[in-house]
Design a protein around this motif. Structure first.
Motif, PDB file in Angstrom:
ATOM      1  N   VAL A 121       1.119  -1.372   0.060  1.00 12.24           N
ATOM      2  CA  VAL A 121      -0.041  -0.191  -0.442  1.00 12.24           C
ATOM      3  C   VAL A 121       1.098   1.066  -0.022  1.00 12.24           C
ATOM      4  O   VAL A 121       1.720   1.948   0.529  1.00 12.24           O
ATOM      5  CB  VAL A 121      -0.870   0.108   1.082  1.00 12.24           C
ATOM      6  CG1 VAL A 121      -1.576   1.272   1.118  1.00 12.24           C
ATOM      7  CG2 VAL A 121      -1.791  -1.085   1.288  1.00 12.24           C
ATOM      8  N   LEU A 122       0.727   2.114  -1.082  1.00  6.67           N
ATOM      9  CA  LEU A 122       1.222   3.225  -1.044  1.00  6.67           C
ATOM     10  C   LEU A 122       1.506   3.655   0.096  1.00  6.67           C
ATOM     11  O   LEU A 122       2.717   4.443   0.874  1.00  6.67           O
ATOM     12  CB  LEU A 122       0.453   4.406  -1.968  1.00  6.67           C
ATOM     13  CG  LEU A 122       1.301   5.520  -2.363  1.00  6.67           C
ATOM     14  CD1 LEU A 122       2.893   5.951  -2.568  1.00  6.67           C
ATOM     15  CD2 LEU A 122       0.975   6.190  -3.844  1.00  6.67           C
ATOM     16  N   GLN A 123       0.488   4.350   0.856  1.00  7.88           N
ATOM     17  CA  GLN A 123       0.167   5.341   2.285  1.00  7.88           C
ATOM     18  C   GLN A 123       1.247   4.663   2.617  1.00  7.88           C
ATOM     19  O   GLN A 123       2.059   5.786   4.142  1.00  7.88           O
ATOM     20  CB  GLN A 123      -1.234   5.465   2.213  1.00  7.88           C
ATOM     21  CG  GLN A 123      -1.924   6.495   1.716  1.00  7.88           C
ATOM     22  CD  GLN A 123      -3.325   7.176   2.333  1.00  7.88           C
ATOM     23  OE1 GLN A 123      -3.726   6.300   3.438  1.00  7.88           O
ATOM     24  NE2 GLN A 123      -3.848   7.834   1.342  1.00  7.88           N
ATOM     25  N   SER A 124       1.370   3.278   3.380  1.00  6.23           N
ATOM     26  CA  SER A 124       1.755   2.511   4.406  1.00  6.23           C
ATOM     27  C   SER A 124       3.567   3.029   3.963  1.00  6.23           C
ATOM     28  O   SER A 124       3.953   3.305   4.773  1.00  6.23           O
ATOM     29  CB  SER A 124       1.669   1.301   3.957  1.00  6.23           C
ATOM     30  OG  SER A 124       1.484   0.281   5.734  1.00  6.23           O
ATOM     31  N   ARG A 125       3.924   2.598   2.410  1.00  5.53           N
ATOM     32  CA  ARG A 125       5.255   3.426   2.356  1.00  5.53           C
ATOM     33  C   ARG A 125       6.047   4.277   2.757  1.00  5.53           C
ATOM     34  O   ARG A 125       7.296   4.596   3.452  1.00  5.53           O
ATOM     35  CB  ARG A 125       5.569   2.706   1.802  1.00  5.53           C
ATOM     36  CG  ARG A 125       5.399   1.293   0.880  1.00  5.53           C
ATOM     37  CD  ARG A 125       6.201   0.551  -0.717  1.00  5.53           C
ATOM     38  NE  ARG A 125       5.795   1.542  -1.568  1.00  5.53           N
ATOM     39  CZ  ARG A 125       4.079   1.198  -2.942  1.00  5.53           C
ATOM     40  NH1 ARG A 125       3.860  -0.041  -2.031  1.00  5.53           N
ATOM     41  NH2 ARG A 125       4.198   1.780  -3.652  1.00  5.53           N
ATOM     42  N   LEU A 126       4.667   5.412   2.603  1.00  3.21           N
ATOM     43  CA  LEU A 126       5.173   6.871   2.748  1.00  3.21           C
ATOM     44  C   LEU A 126       5.539   6.581   4.390  1.00  3.21           C
ATOM     45  O   LEU A 126       6.159   7.361   4.745  1.00  3.21           O
ATOM     46  CB  LEU A 126       4.125   7.587   2.063  1.00  3.21           C
ATOM     47  CG  LEU A 126       3.596   9.089   2.894  1.00  3.21           C
ATOM     48  CD1 LEU A 126       4.982   9.678   2.092  1.00  3.21           C
ATOM     49  CD2 LEU A 126       3.137   9.789   1.918  1.00  3.21           C
ATOM     50  N   LEU A 127       4.421   6.706   4.768  1.00  4.79           N
ATOM     51  CA  LEU A 127       4.376   6.535   6.583  1.00  4.79           C
ATOM     52  C   LEU A 127       5.966   5.603   6.898  1.00  4.79           C
ATOM     53  O   LEU A 127       5.953   6.468   8.223  1.00  4.79           O
ATOM     54  CB  LEU A 127       3.599   5.916   7.044  1.00  4.79           C
ATOM     55  CG  LEU A 127       3.140   5.920   9.001  1.00  4.79           C
ATOM     56  CD1 LEU A 127       2.615   7.421   8.714  1.00  4.79           C
ATOM     57  CD2 LEU A 127       1.951   4.960   9.319  1.00  4.79           C
ATOM     58  N   HIS A 221      12.060  16.133  -0.069  1.00  3.99           N
ATOM     59  CA  HIS A 221      12.102  14.967  -0.183  1.00  3.99           C
ATOM     60  C   HIS A 221      11.132  14.109  -0.725  1.00  3.99           C
ATOM     61  O   HIS A 221      11.553  12.720  -0.726  1.00  3.99           O
ATOM     62  CB  HIS A 221      12.451  14.849   1.604  1.00  3.99           C
ATOM     63  CG  HIS A 221      13.478  13.650   2.443  1.00  3.99           C
ATOM     64  ND1 HIS A 221      13.997  12.138   1.651  1.00  3.99           N
ATOM     65  CD2 HIS A 221      12.107  12.597   2.456  1.00  3.99           C
ATOM     66  CE1 HIS A 221      13.944  11.513   2.439  1.00  3.99           C
ATOM     67  NE2 HIS A 221      12.575  11.055   2.803  1.00  3.99           N
ATOM     68  N   ARG A 222      10.129  14.388  -0.218  1.00  7.89           N
ATOM     69  CA  ARG A 222       8.462  14.210   0.634  1.00  7.89           C
ATOM     70  C   ARG A 222       8.529  13.796  -0.780  1.00  7.89           C
ATOM     71  O   ARG A 222       7.527  12.552  -1.811  1.00  7.89           O
ATOM     72  CB  ARG A 222       7.449  14.587   1.170  1.00  7.89           C
ATOM     73  CG  ARG A 222       5.873  13.875   1.714  1.00  7.89           C
ATOM     74  CD  ARG A 222       4.897  14.868   1.595  1.00  7.89           C
ATOM     75  NE  ARG A 222       4.244  15.552   0.957  1.00  7.89           N
ATOM     76  CZ  ARG A 222       3.463  15.609  -0.430  1.00  7.89           C
ATOM     77  NH1 ARG A 222       3.485  14.593  -1.214  1.00  7.89           N
ATOM     78  NH2 ARG A 222       3.448  16.594  -0.887  1.00  7.89           N
ATOM     79  N   LEU A 223       8.181  14.506  -2.030  1.00  4.18           N
ATOM     80  CA  LEU A 223       7.977  14.758  -3.630  1.00  4.18           C
ATOM     81  C   LEU A 223       8.880  13.393  -4.052  1.00  4.18           C
ATOM     82  O   LEU A 223       8.488  13.250  -4.841  1.00  4.18           O
ATOM     83  CB  LEU A 223       8.234  16.047  -3.699  1.00  4.18           C
ATOM     84  CG  LEU A 223       7.013  17.295  -3.502  1.00  4.18           C
ATOM     85  CD1 LEU A 223       7.538  18.648  -4.278  1.00  4.18           C
ATOM     86  CD2 LEU A 223       5.351  16.659  -4.170  1.00  4.18           C
ATOM     87  N   ARG A 224      10.573  13.857  -3.287  1.00  2.00           N
ATOM     88  CA  ARG A 224      11.396  12.713  -4.544  1.00  2.00           C
ATOM     89  C   ARG A 224      10.869  11.273  -4.270  1.00  2.00           C
ATOM     90  O   ARG A 224      10.575  10.021  -4.692  1.00  2.00           O
ATOM     91  CB  ARG A 224      12.369  13.180  -4.188  1.00  2.00           C
ATOM     92  CG  ARG A 224      13.450  13.934  -4.695  1.00  2.00           C
ATOM     93  CD  ARG A 224      14.376  13.427  -4.233  1.00  2.00           C
ATOM     94  NE  ARG A 224      15.244  13.965  -3.375  1.00  2.00           N
ATOM     95  CZ  ARG A 224      15.495  15.344  -2.391  1.00  2.00           C
ATOM     96  NH1 ARG A 224      15.083  16.411  -2.951  1.00  2.00           N
ATOM     97  NH2 ARG A 224      15.679  14.942  -0.740  1.00  2.00           N
ATOM     98  N   PHE A 225      10.239  11.124  -2.843  1.00  2.00           N
ATOM     99  CA  PHE A 225       9.740   9.690  -1.990  1.00  2.00           C
ATOM    100  C   PHE A 225       8.486   9.490  -3.083  1.00  2.00           C
ATOM    101  O   PHE A 225       8.335   8.314  -3.241  1.00  2.00           O
ATOM    102  CB  PHE A 225       9.762  10.276  -0.781  1.00  2.00           C
ATOM    103  CG  PHE A 225       8.613   8.145  -0.551  1.00  2.00           C
ATOM    104  CD1 PHE A 225       9.418   7.054  -0.063  1.00  2.00           C
ATOM    105  CD2 PHE A 225       7.663   8.501  -0.262  1.00  2.00           C
ATOM    106  CE1 PHE A 225       9.253   6.148   0.714  1.00  2.00           C
ATOM    107  CE2 PHE A 225       6.491   7.335  -0.021  1.00  2.00           C
ATOM    108  CZ  PHE A 225       7.533   6.017   0.927  1.00  2.00           C
ATOM    109  N   MET A 226       7.477  10.393  -3.373  1.00  2.00           N
ATOM    110  CA  MET A 226       6.237  10.179  -3.715  1.00  2.00           C
ATOM    111  C   MET A 226       6.788   9.662  -5.335  1.00  2.00           C
ATOM    112  O   MET A 226       6.029   8.783  -6.107  1.00  2.00           O
ATOM    113  CB  MET A 226       4.990  11.105  -4.178  1.00  2.00           C
ATOM    114  CG  MET A 226       5.350  11.415  -2.258  1.00  2.00           C
ATOM    115  SD  MET A 226       4.202   9.873  -1.766  1.00  2.00           S
ATOM    116  CE  MET A 226       2.031  10.531  -3.307  1.00  2.00           C
TER     117      MET A 226
END
Length: 245
Positions: A121-127, A221-226
């Motif tokens: 799940v994308l949101q889980s990887r983000l978290l 950093h967040r945008l690069r991760f996304m």
């Protein structure tokens, strides 16, 4: 003789003194003035709250030496206490048999922030990425991660990520997915606000993104991760597609 108890007369003063008529209630305007005066005094007395040692040093020519020294010592004690508590610093993987000891029991001494995860799940990887950053910044808070399906039998991926925050053996805050925090756009600042709201971090803490000058770096950093996550996401991953509706 008719007596008006609200009148300011010598006779009424005598009657009040002997308890014949009640004391006259204080004037609302006088109460308001007193409250405002107390607020001004309190603001002045607490003017150094939230300032770090460097900022206090800059006030040496403006403040009373003893008063300033008292605040410096207070900050040093706070730093020493924080250093003593800073024993974590990373995200700890936890298994189901370890859950009670590593999470519930551990929360007697500190806040424990738990991520029930699903790496599909994308949101889980983000978290997971945001937890790594938070753990390194707030080493006095314990951050743990456990796959949701291993923590709770048949726990659905649609509930992941789930955040459970424990303190003194109880869950004090919980989130099912990141919907309430910003969804796919959830940032470090969003999670730090949660830590402030539950009392795990003071809003004056200099480690907070909102109190730093590197907010643009955090966003980049967040945008690069996304972008990286999107590139790595399989086209047939239905769970990820759901988050882009």
């Amino acid at each position: 003789m008719q007596v008006d108890p609200d009148e300011d007369t010598e006779w009424n003063d005598i009657l009040r003194k002997h308890g014949v008529i009640p004391e006259k209630p204080p004037s609302p305007s006088a109460q308001l003035e007193e409250a405002l005066q107390e607020a001004v005094v309190k603001q002045w007395e607490n003017r150094l709250e939230g300032k770090d040692l460097e900022e206090l040093e800059e006030l040496e020519d403006e403040e009373d030496e003893d008063f300033l020294e008292e605040y410096k010592n207070k900050r040093l004690r706070e730093l020493a206490e924080l250093t003593k508590k800073a024993k974590f610093g990373k995200v700890y993987p936890v298994t189901k048999p370890e859950y009670k000891v590593e999470i519930t029991d551990a929360s007697e001494d500190c806040f424990v922030v738990t991520h029930l995860s699903s790496q599909g799940v994308l949101q889980s990887r983000l978290l997971s990425s945001l937890f790594t950053q938070l753990a390194s910044k707030f080493a006095e808070i314990k951050f743990v991660e456990i796959p949701g399906s291993r923590a709770i039998e048949n726990y659905p991926d649609s509930n992941c990520p789930t955040i459970l925050i424990y303190f003194k053996g109880d869950v004090v805050k919980q989130y099912i997915t990141l919907t309430q925090l910003g969804g796919n756009a959830t940032t470090l600042k969003d999670l730090e606000k949660v830590l402030i709201d539950i009392g795990a971090v003071k809003d004056s803490d200099k480690r907070l993104v909102i109190n730093c000058e590197d907010e643009d770096l955090e966003e980049a950093h967040r945008l690069r991760f996304m972008k990286k996550s999107v590139r790595n996401t399989n086209d047939d991953d239905d769970d990820d597609d759901d988050f882009f509706d």
